[in-house]
Write a protein that holds these residues in place. Structure first.
Motif, PDB file in Angstrom:
ATOM      1  N   TYR A  12       1.346  -1.351  -0.383  1.00 29.80           N
ATOM      2  CA  TYR A  12      -0.301   0.031  -0.170  1.00 29.80           C
ATOM      3  C   TYR A  12       1.061   1.059  -0.079  1.00 29.80           C
ATOM      4  CZ  TYR A  12      -3.951  -2.708   1.529  1.00 29.80           C
ATOM      5  OH  TYR A  12      -5.014  -4.230   1.410  1.00 29.80           O
ATOM      6  N   ALA A  13       1.907   1.459   0.792  1.00 31.65           N
ATOM      7  CA  ALA A  13       2.592   2.493   0.544  1.00 31.65           C
ATOM      8  C   ALA A  13       3.946   2.834  -0.192  1.00 31.65           C
ATOM      9  CB  ALA A  13       4.349   2.120   2.206  1.00 31.65           C
ATOM     10  N   ALA A  14       3.816   1.685  -1.214  1.00 27.77           N
ATOM     11  CA  ALA A  14       4.514   1.687  -2.098  1.00 27.77           C
ATOM     12  C   ALA A  14       3.421   2.190  -3.346  1.00 27.77           C
ATOM     13  CB  ALA A  14       5.069  -0.219  -2.837  1.00 27.77           C
ATOM     14  N   ILE A  15       2.371   2.251  -3.436  1.00 30.91           N
ATOM     15  CA  ILE A  15       1.365   2.786  -4.208  1.00 30.91           C
ATOM     16  C   ILE A  15       1.056   4.134  -4.125  1.00 30.91           C
ATOM     17  CG2 ILE A  15      -1.536   2.189  -5.379  1.00 30.91           C
ATOM     18  CD1 ILE A  15      -1.113  -0.643  -4.438  1.00 30.91           C
ATOM     19  N   CYS A  16       1.191   4.330  -2.919  1.00 36.60           N
ATOM     20  CA  CYS A  16       0.718   6.138  -2.176  1.00 36.60           C
ATOM     21  C   CYS A  16       2.203   6.614  -2.903  1.00 36.60           C
ATOM     22  CB  CYS A  16       0.719   6.437  -0.957  1.00 36.60           C
ATOM     23  SG  CYS A  16      -1.111   5.299  -0.303  1.00 36.60           S
ATOM     24  N   SER A  17       2.976   6.102  -2.905  1.00 40.40           N
ATOM     25  CA  SER A  17       4.286   6.689  -3.479  1.00 40.40           C
ATOM     26  C   SER A  17       5.090   7.142  -4.328  1.00 40.40           C
ATOM     27  CB  SER A  17       5.956   5.794  -2.128  1.00 40.40           C
ATOM     28  OG  SER A  17       5.745   5.718  -1.317  1.00 40.40           O
ATOM     29  N   ALA A  18       4.038   5.494  -5.230  1.00 38.89           N
ATOM     30  CA  ALA A  18       3.677   5.634  -6.745  1.00 38.89           C
ATOM     31  C   ALA A  18       3.389   6.973  -7.142  1.00 38.89           C
ATOM     32  CB  ALA A  18       3.844   4.891  -7.235  1.00 38.89           C
ATOM     33  N   ILE A  19       2.312   7.065  -6.282  1.00 42.23           N
ATOM     34  CA  ILE A  19       1.137   7.446  -7.208  1.00 42.23           C
ATOM     35  C   ILE A  19       2.237   9.365  -6.646  1.00 42.23           C
ATOM     36  CG2 ILE A  19      -0.863   9.009  -6.177  1.00 42.23           C
ATOM     37  CD1 ILE A  19      -1.849   6.299  -5.676  1.00 42.23           C
ATOM     38  N   LEU A  20       2.310   9.573  -6.084  1.00 45.93           N
ATOM     39  CA  LEU A  20       2.765  11.173  -4.522  1.00 45.93           C
ATOM     40  C   LEU A  20       4.447  11.326  -5.930  1.00 45.93           C
ATOM     41  CD1 LEU A  20       3.599  12.872  -2.942  1.00 45.93           C
ATOM     42  CD2 LEU A  20       4.850  11.775  -2.106  1.00 45.93           C
ATOM     43  N   TYR A  21       5.105  10.393  -6.244  1.00 44.99           N
ATOM     44  CA  TYR A  21       6.185  10.439  -7.368  1.00 44.99           C
ATOM     45  C   TYR A  21       5.789  10.905  -8.313  1.00 44.99           C
ATOM     46  CZ  TYR A  21      10.141   8.793 -10.292  1.00 44.99           C
ATOM     47  OH  TYR A  21      10.876   9.144 -11.306  1.00 44.99           O
ATOM     48  N   VAL A  22       4.403  10.208  -8.794  1.00 42.39           N
ATOM     49  CA  VAL A  22       4.180  10.559 -10.737  1.00 42.39           C
ATOM     50  C   VAL A  22       3.456  12.057 -10.647  1.00 42.39           C
ATOM     51  CG1 VAL A  22       2.363  10.444 -12.082  1.00 42.39           C
ATOM     52  CG2 VAL A  22       3.745   8.443 -10.527  1.00 42.39           C
ATOM     53  N   CYS A  23       2.769  12.138  -9.617  1.00 44.79           N
ATOM     54  CA  CYS A  23       2.037  13.559  -9.526  1.00 44.79           C
ATOM     55  C   CYS A  23       2.972  15.248  -9.034  1.00 44.79           C
ATOM     56  CB  CYS A  23       1.473  13.699  -8.209  1.00 44.79           C
ATOM     57  SG  CYS A  23       0.032  12.944  -8.315  1.00 44.79           S
ATOM     58  N   THR A  24       4.180  14.673  -8.420  1.00 46.86           N
ATOM     59  CA  THR A  24       5.237  15.792  -8.081  1.00 46.86           C
ATOM     60  C   THR A  24       6.021  16.154  -9.227  1.00 46.86           C
ATOM     61  OG1 THR A  24       5.985  13.781  -6.713  1.00 46.86           O
ATOM     62  CG2 THR A  24       4.882  15.611  -5.443  1.00 46.86           C
ATOM     63  N   GLY A  25       6.476  15.274 -10.364  1.00 40.76           N
ATOM     64  CA  GLY A  25       7.326  14.975 -11.689  1.00 40.76           C
ATOM     65  C   GLY A  25       7.210  16.299 -12.517  1.00 40.76           C
ATOM     66  N   PRO A  26       7.527  15.885 -13.113  1.00 40.93           N
ATOM     67  CA  PRO A  26       9.176  15.292 -13.656  1.00 40.93           C
ATOM     68  C   PRO A  26      10.118  14.966 -12.754  1.00 40.93           C
ATOM     69  CG  PRO A  26       8.841  15.991 -15.689  1.00 40.93           C
ATOM     70  CD  PRO A  26       8.191  16.900 -13.979  1.00 40.93           C
ATOM     71  N   TYR A  27      11.087  13.618 -13.031  1.00 42.61           N
ATOM     72  CA  TYR A  27      11.715  13.630 -11.975  1.00 42.61           C
ATOM     73  C   TYR A  27      13.048  12.579 -13.597  1.00 42.61           C
ATOM     74  CZ  TYR A  27       9.312  14.030  -7.420  1.00 42.61           C
ATOM     75  OH  TYR A  27       9.243  15.153  -6.606  1.00 42.61           O
ATOM     76  N   GLU A  28      14.769  13.179 -13.136  1.00 45.70           N
ATOM     77  CA  GLU A  28      15.653  12.791 -13.940  1.00 45.70           C
ATOM     78  C   GLU A  28      15.757  11.098 -12.820  1.00 45.70           C
ATOM     79  OE1 GLU A  28      19.070  16.006 -14.398  1.00 45.70           O
ATOM     80  OE2 GLU A  28      17.846  17.087 -15.509  1.00 45.70           O
ATOM     81  N   MET A  29      16.228  10.473 -13.595  1.00 46.20           N
ATOM     82  CA  MET A  29      17.454   9.393 -12.955  1.00 46.20           C
ATOM     83  C   MET A  29      17.974   9.556 -12.154  1.00 46.20           C
ATOM     84  SD  MET A  29      16.408   6.285 -12.808  1.00 46.20           S
ATOM     85  CE  MET A  29      15.488   5.372 -14.038  1.00 46.20           C
ATOM     86  N   PRO A  30      18.001   8.995 -10.441  1.00 43.36           N
ATOM     87  CA  PRO A  30      18.863   9.255  -9.867  1.00 43.36           C
ATOM     88  C   PRO A  30      20.618   8.732 -10.327  1.00 43.36           C
ATOM     89  CG  PRO A  30      17.133   9.139  -8.615  1.00 43.36           C
ATOM     90  CD  PRO A  30      17.023   8.841 -10.316  1.00 43.36           C
ATOM     91  N   SER A  31      21.617   8.913  -9.717  1.00 46.51           N
ATOM     92  CA  SER A  31      22.500   8.755  -9.740  1.00 46.51           C
ATOM     93  C   SER A  31      22.635   6.483  -8.778  1.00 46.51           C
ATOM     94  CB  SER A  31      24.217   9.287  -9.085  1.00 46.51           C
ATOM     95  OG  SER A  31      23.927   8.534  -7.377  1.00 46.51           O
ATOM     96  N   LEU A  32      23.296   6.414  -9.635  1.00 45.53           N
ATOM     97  CA  LEU A  32      23.801   4.887  -9.678  1.00 45.53           C
ATOM     98  C   LEU A  32      24.119   4.417  -7.784  1.00 45.53           C
ATOM     99  CD1 LEU A  32      23.619   1.818 -10.131  1.00 45.53           C
ATOM    100  CD2 LEU A  32      26.044   1.810 -10.432  1.00 45.53           C
ATOM    101  N   GLN A  33      24.585   5.067  -7.239  1.00 47.44           N
ATOM    102  CA  GLN A  33      24.988   5.395  -5.812  1.00 47.44           C
ATOM    103  C   GLN A  33      23.768   5.831  -5.060  1.00 47.44           C
ATOM    104  OE1 GLN A  33      27.212   8.193  -4.211  1.00 47.44           O
ATOM    105  NE2 GLN A  33      27.590   7.420  -2.395  1.00 47.44           N
ATOM    106  N   ALA A  34      22.697   6.218  -5.337  1.00 45.84           N
ATOM    107  CA  ALA A  34      21.729   6.904  -4.683  1.00 45.84           C
ATOM    108  C   ALA A  34      20.381   5.682  -4.968  1.00 45.84           C
ATOM    109  CB  ALA A  34      21.013   8.059  -5.274  1.00 45.84           C
ATOM    110  N   LEU A  35      20.470   5.214  -5.847  1.00 46.49           N
ATOM    111  CA  LEU A  35      19.146   3.751  -6.515  1.00 46.49           C
ATOM    112  C   LEU A  35      19.912   2.510  -5.398  1.00 46.49           C
ATOM    113  CD1 LEU A  35      19.210   3.670  -9.999  1.00 46.49           C
ATOM    114  CD2 LEU A  35      17.052   4.324  -8.626  1.00 46.49           C
TER     115      LEU A  35
END
Length: 294
Positions: A183-206
């Protein structure tokens, strides 16, 4: 002892984050951090269930319990990350750590049917030890401009402590943390889409976000649920004060950093408060039992 080993396992998961990730999470915004870490956490817990239960089925708790889980898992972490964005790190972390204090107080009231002053004293001693460690011997300054962050950090303490103390009373028939995390992952995905777009983070961050999702989130949720649903929550609350000093010790061990004397004193204070709290709880429970029998 098993519930308290589960609690210590969860605490070690949380404490391992600074040593394992270093500054790898700095470049991620709150929506990015929520999305990548909770996605990893949901995948980890699902795969763990797949191996342990040998079933692809995900147990979905009833709606009230599911909403409770979203509050305890998603809302807590969202508020926590926002708090640390808006308040100085040390002061914000200290206020967020009040969840350990509230767990001891709330669970003492539920267990003893009253608020014992001695339990408050030992809980405050444990919190003082945690604050001493987080402060690191530096002078703390609470700034008026950071008040929104301080209030959010205090809310964190109330959310996680309420979630932890109330979880055993829900009487959920199966392990709910996988569903809560999905559930938290789904909510986070919605938040991510609504506040984006974002660039792909660095490998270290991922990689850092993946570690955060798999260990300090995913594995710790599983262990914490086992601890709070089978153990004495007062003792679990005292044990949770060990998170800050263990984090500092792991950073020192992994990265070869010197340990500040305030960390040692803080850890001694925490351990002393935990032992005193355990002894005092035994005395209070025995006293209550005698009164009941009379």
């Amino acid at each position: 002892m098993t519930p308290y080993l589960y609690a210590l396992g969860a605490i070690l998961c949380w404490a391992s984050l600074p040593a394992a990730t270093g500054s790898g999470l700095v470049e991620l915004t709150t929506p990015e951090l929520m999305f990548f870490s909770f996605t990893a956490a949901a995948i980890y817990l699902y795969l763990q269930d797949l191996v342990v239960k040998r079933s692809a089925r995900v147990f979905l708790p009833p709606l009230p319990a599911s909403l409770f889980g979203v509050t305890g898992i998603f809302v807590y972490h969202f508020v926590y990350y926002l708090a640390l964005e808006r308040a100085p790190l040390a002061e914000g972390a200290i206020l967020a750590t009040t969840w350990s204090l509230w767990i001891v107080i709330f669970s003492s009231i539920l267990r003893l049917k009253r608020l014992a002053p001695s339990m408050i004293v030992t809980a405050v001693l444990g919190f003082a030890g945690a604050a001493l460690v987080i402060g690191g011997g530096k002078e703390l300054s609470f700034q008026a401009a950071a008040m929104p962050g301080y209030l959010l950090a205090l809310c964190c303490g109330l959310i996680w402590s309420s979630f932890s103390v109330a979880l055993p009373y829900l009487k959920i028939k199966e392990e709910p943390m996988t569903a809560f995390t999905i559930y938290a992952a789904i909510c986070s995905a919605i938040l991510y889409v609504c506040t984006g777009p974002y660039e792909m983070p660095s490998l270290q961050a991922l990689l850092s976000a993946t570690y955060l999702g798999c260990v300090p989130l995913g594995l710790s949720f599983f262990l914490w649920n086992r601890a709070v649903t089978t153990g004495n929550m007062v003792i679990v609350g005292f044990l949770s004060y060990l998170t800050p000093p263990l984090a500092v010790l792991l950073v020192a061990l992994v990265h070869g950093q010197k340990i500040n004397t305030s960390v040692i004193w803080g850890m001694c204070l925490i351990i002393g408060a935990s032992l005193l709290g355990r002894l005092r709880l035994n005395m209070l429970e025995k006293g209550g039992t005698k009164k009941t029998s009379n």
